[in-house]
Design an enzyme around this catalytic site. Sequence first.
Site, PDB file in Angstrom:
ATOM      1  CE  LYS A   1      -0.335  -0.117   5.035  1.00  0.00           C
ATOM      2  NZ  LYS A   1      -1.228  -0.082   6.211  1.00  0.00           N
TER       3      LYS A   1
ATOM      4  CE1 TYR B   1      13.403  31.670   2.441  1.00  0.00           C
ATOM      5  CE2 TYR B   1      13.509  29.285   2.242  1.00  0.00           C
ATOM      6  CZ  TYR B   1      13.358  30.528   1.657  1.00  0.00           C
ATOM      7  OH  TYR B   1      13.184  30.631   0.299  1.00  0.00           O
TER       8      TYR B   1
END
Length: 361
Positions: free
Chosen positions: A35, A256
Site C-alpha cells: 500500500k 530561512y
Amino acid sequence: MSRPTYLTIDLSALRHNFDRVRAAAPKRLIIAMVKANAYGHGITRVAEALPEADAFGVASLEEGVILREAGITQTIVLMEGIFDAEELVLADKFGFSLLIHHLPHVEILEKMNFGAKGFSIWLKINTGMHRLGFAPNDINDIYQRLSLLPAIKKPIGLMTHFATADQIDSEQTASQIKLFSLITKNFAGPKSLANSAGILAWPESHGDWVRPGLMLYGASPFSGRHGGDEHLRPVMTLWSRLIAITSVKKNGKIGYGATWSAPEDMLVGVVGVGYGDGYPQFAKNGTPVLVNGVLCPLVGRVSMDMLTVDLRSLTHAEVGDKVILWGEGLPVEKVACCANTSPYEILTRMTPRPKVEVSSK
C-alpha cells in the site's frame, strides 16, 4: 546537467528482507504490504520483484487495479475493504480478496448476486486496536451470515491488527493474541495477526499468514532500533550532491528564519534536496547527513529545494560530492527521530521529483 537528486531502489535488499520474513516466520504464507506505493518504493516494481509472495496487501481498489494491469497474478487483498457497492463489482472483475470489517460490508454482500467465481474474504476482528473490525461478541453472528452467502468462498479467513506490537514487552499485544485465539478457536479458516513487529518479536502471533510491511523495506518497527539490528537492509537510498560550498563568518545566520548561527568561521555545504523532494521540512539542526561517507550535521531550516550542512568535519569537500540523506550507510530511523516522525512517514511522503534508479545487484 539535470538536478542531482535521486532515489536508488535496491531490489536485492528487498528480496533479502523478504527472505528475512521467511526465516522469522517459517512455513507461513505471506501478504506483502505494498500500500501507499509500496511505502514510497514503487508498487509495481516491488510486486514484480517478489514473485514468491503469496499475496499483496493494498489500501484501495485503485492500488489493486494498478497491480492487475501490470500483470500481477497473486492474490490481492483490499485491506480496507470496499467503500461502496459499485466497488464490489470491480473487486469481482479483478479477483480481489476483501477485508470485511463493519456491518455495511455484510449488507452489501447479502444484497448482491455474483456468479460461481465468488470472493475470498478476511473477517476483521477488533481485539483492542479499536479502529476497524467487529466486536468480539458479534463475530459468531457475522461469521454465520457470511457463511450462508454462496458468493463467499470457504473457509473464511480471520484477521486482527496489533496496536502496540512495536513494544516488545507489551501486555496489550499479549492480551490481543490471547483474545483472538479464544474467539477463533472453533473456526476453521486461516488466521492472520502478525505485522512486521509481530513477525520479529511475537512468534506466537504468526498464525497462518503474516503481513510484513516496514521490514520489507529495511527499517525496524521498534523504537530506538535500526533495520540493521533486525538483519534487514535498506531498500531506498535518497541521495544528492553538494551544489555549492559557502564560507560563513562567525555568527553568520544560515537559512530561512536565521535559526542557526555559525559558531566560528566555517564552510557550509548546500545540498540539492529539500522538502519538495520528500525530505522532512522540520528536521532539526544536527540531523545526520552523509557527505562522501562522513557524517555532517544539518544546519538551518530545510528549504523546498535545498538544505545546508556543516562541513567542519570535511574540510576538503568539493562541489559535486555525493550526499546520502538516508539509506545505504545512514538509517532512515535516525533521520525520522531527528524530525519527530517515523520511518513510515518518511518513506511514504516521497514526491515524484527525485529521479529513480533501480538496482538489482
